[in-house]
Write a protein that holds these residues in place. Structure first.
Motif, mmCIF file in Angstrom:
data_model
loop_
_atom_site.group_PDB
_atom_site.id
_atom_site.type_symbol
_atom_site.label_atom_id
_atom_site.label_comp_id
_atom_site.label_asym_id
_atom_site.label_seq_id
_atom_site.Cartn_x
_atom_site.Cartn_y
_atom_site.Cartn_z
ATOM 1 N N ASP A 35 0.830 -1.195 0.000
ATOM 2 C CA ASP A 35 0.000 0.000 0.000
ATOM 3 C C ASP A 35 0.872 1.256 0.000
ATOM 4 O O ASP A 35 1.605 1.492 0.961
ATOM 5 N N ASP A 36 0.838 1.992 -1.068
ATOM 6 C CA ASP A 36 1.585 3.257 -1.175
ATOM 7 C C ASP A 36 3.100 3.041 -1.195
ATOM 8 O O ASP A 36 3.853 3.890 -0.718
ATOM 9 N N CYS A 75 -5.914 4.119 -3.227
ATOM 10 C CA CYS A 75 -6.220 2.726 -2.849
ATOM 11 C C CYS A 75 -7.496 2.115 -3.419
ATOM 12 O O CYS A 75 -7.454 1.102 -4.114
ATOM 13 N N HIS A 227 1.683 2.061 4.114
ATOM 14 C CA HIS A 227 0.745 3.185 4.234
ATOM 15 C C HIS A 227 0.912 3.816 5.625
ATOM 16 O O HIS A 227 1.231 3.120 6.578
ATOM 17 N N ASP A 285 -0.412 -0.874 -4.692
ATOM 18 C CA ASP A 285 -1.737 -0.459 -5.200
ATOM 19 C C ASP A 285 -1.707 0.894 -5.894
ATOM 20 O O ASP A 285 -2.630 1.251 -6.617
ATOM 21 N N ASN A 286 -0.669 1.667 -5.640
ATOM 22 C CA ASN A 286 -0.468 2.957 -6.330
ATOM 23 C C ASN A 286 0.963 3.375 -6.016
ATOM 24 O O ASN A 286 1.667 2.675 -5.284
ATOM 25 N N LYS A 303 1.510 9.304 -5.115
ATOM 26 C CA LYS A 303 0.127 8.860 -4.905
ATOM 27 C C LYS A 303 -0.856 9.991 -5.198
ATOM 28 O O LYS A 303 -0.633 11.122 -4.760
HETATM 29 CA CA CA Z 1 -2.673 2.926 -1.541
#
Ligand code: CA
Length: 457
Positions: A35-36, A75, A227, A285-286, A303
């Protein structure tokens, strides 16, 4: 050499189909989603200050992708695209969704099938571990959406230490963002944890593999690391005493915990001799976020941004004996391709009125197909009235009320040189392609993350 590759590719493809016909198990799928995490924050993309030996091993034993994309720069929509294999704007999951569980359709609507639901007819057992963020409404939770098991949290982020998790359930949350403090759920039941969250998620994933190894499975392991909040345990922090910046040090430790987790998963697959039965995919996810000390260099932006730093992600895929090892694949691919690739292996049928946007990557990765998986890739930020298209090396960013931006990523990876004014014909052509795509999309079906109405409860 080329002929040999093509023959091998044909053989593998033929084997895959004859295996299904003969009742041999189709491959397991393990998705490890971070995540991130920044594009440059894995060893296999050149990271120097964070050590990721296990992610690097995954990439080295499989394929590393340099032009891999998420379908959105934050996300929720990115996960909706990944899990369905369809552009999320086709079904209105266009915003980072509210976690207000009284709101219907606050994630992937039931009119769509996700990977677990697609694989169900082929006899797969599926588990979701970690961050869900695909709908908190009771109809949208993991076990209503094809997953046999769930261990994790329904919201878009979470505290990492057990002592912070003091709220029983979402319905007990009285203030915005306190949902980061809800207890973890095992299926639908709140449970106590006693370890650092990333380690708990790895434990659950490894346990699932051990219990399910004898039949086809799908493991969706969505770590919330790295994240925010930036929180790491001493075990991982002490590896990075050399990093002076405290935020970067904590971020490095968080990534290191994920890397240890990936190592344990690879070991577990190996222990049960199911390496060759398992496709494992790693991605973020990004792009890396502005606030978590991540690094997207040499990409521009972060992001939420339409630049490469927002949407291009670290990505690797391993399937020993079926995919080549140690290969770098440079044609653009997208997270949507994961669903298409496993669906082709499992021999399941996708609903005719909901075709996947992704492409089965296997023929491209074996060399059987020398072409590009995608002519064009598209992105939409509905509330900003912003669109992006990538066609070959050309990339257009267009936003209502602002100047167009046209880049040629070949030679301008950092998107420094806006060619839109000189190359109006190219802008016009790409805008026309975007209009064709946009006509297929629908408006958002749920309010965004900031929507929270406790008075309704
Ligand atoms: Ca994310």
């Amino acid at each position: 050499m080329k002929n040999t590759m093509a023959a091998l590719a044909f053989l593998f493809t033929a084997l895959a189909y004859s295996n299904i016909a003969a009742g041999v198990r189709p491959p397991n799928l393990v998705i490890v989603l971070t995540d991130d995490q920044g594009y440059a924050d894995v060893g296999f993309n050149g990271c120097k200050d964070i050590r990721t030996p296990n992610l690097d091993r995954l990439a080295k034993e499989g394929v590393r992708f340099t032009n891999a994309y998420a379908t959105y720069a934050v996300c929720g929509p990115s996960r909706a695209g990944l899990i369905t294999g369809r552009y999320q704007d086709r079904f209105g999951a266009s915003r980072n969704p509210t976690v207000d569980y009284t709101v219907e359709n606050n994630g992937v609507p039931t009119s769509e099938k996700n990977i677990a639901e697609l694989l169900q007819p082929a006899g797969y057992t599926s588990m979701a571990v970690g961050k869900w963020h695909l709908g908190t409404h009771p109809t949208l939770r993991p076990r209503k959406r094809g997953f046999n098991e769930f261990f994790g949290f329904l919201t878009g982020g979470h505290q990492y230490f057990p002592e912070e998790l003091t709220i029983e359930r979402l319905k007990d949350v009285t203030r915005k963002w306190d949902w980061y403090r809800t207890k973890l759920l095992r299926n639908e039941t709140p449970v106590e944890i006693d370890e650092y969250l990333t380690d708990e998620l790895t434990d659950a994933a490894v346990d699932f593999i051990g219990r399910t190894k004898d039949k086809p499975f799908f493991l969706y392991l969505a770590y919330n690391a790295p994240h925010t909040p930036l929180q790491a345990s001493k075990k991982y922090l002490k590896r990075y005493k050399n990093i002076a910046d405290k935020k970067r040090r904590t971020y490095a430790a968080m990534v290191s915990a994920v890397d240890d987790g990936v190592g344990r998963i690879l070991d577990e697959l190996n222990k049960h001799s199911i390496d060759e039965d398992t496709i494992i995919v790693f991605l973020s996810d990004n792009g890396g976020a502005k606030n978590n000390a991540s690094d997207n260099k040499p990409l521009r932006g972060h992001k939420s941004s339409p630049f490469e730093g927002g949407i291009r992600v670290p990505f690797a895929m391993r399937w020993p004996g079926h995919l080549p090892a140690g290969v770098t694949y440079e044609h653009p691919i997208i997270s949507l391709d994961i669903a298409a690739t496993i669906v082709a292996r499992a021999g399941v049928t996708v609903p005719a009125n909901k075709p996947l946007d992704g492409v089965d990557l296997l023929p491209y990765l074996t060399g059987e197909n020398k072409g590009k998986p995608h002519e064009r890739l598209y992105w939409r930020w509905y509330d900003r009235k912003q669109f992006v298209i990538r066609d070959g090396d050309r990339k257009l960013i267009t936003r209502q009320g602002r100047d167009d931006m046209l880049f040629n990523l070949q030679g301008d990876l950092s998107e420094k040189s806006n060619l839109a004014a000189q190359q109006r014909d190219q802008v016009t052509e790409l805008q026309a392609q975007l209009r064709i795509w946009n006509r297929q999309l629908v408006d958002p079906i749920a309010p965004g993350l900031s929507y929270w109405n406790p008075k309704k409860r």
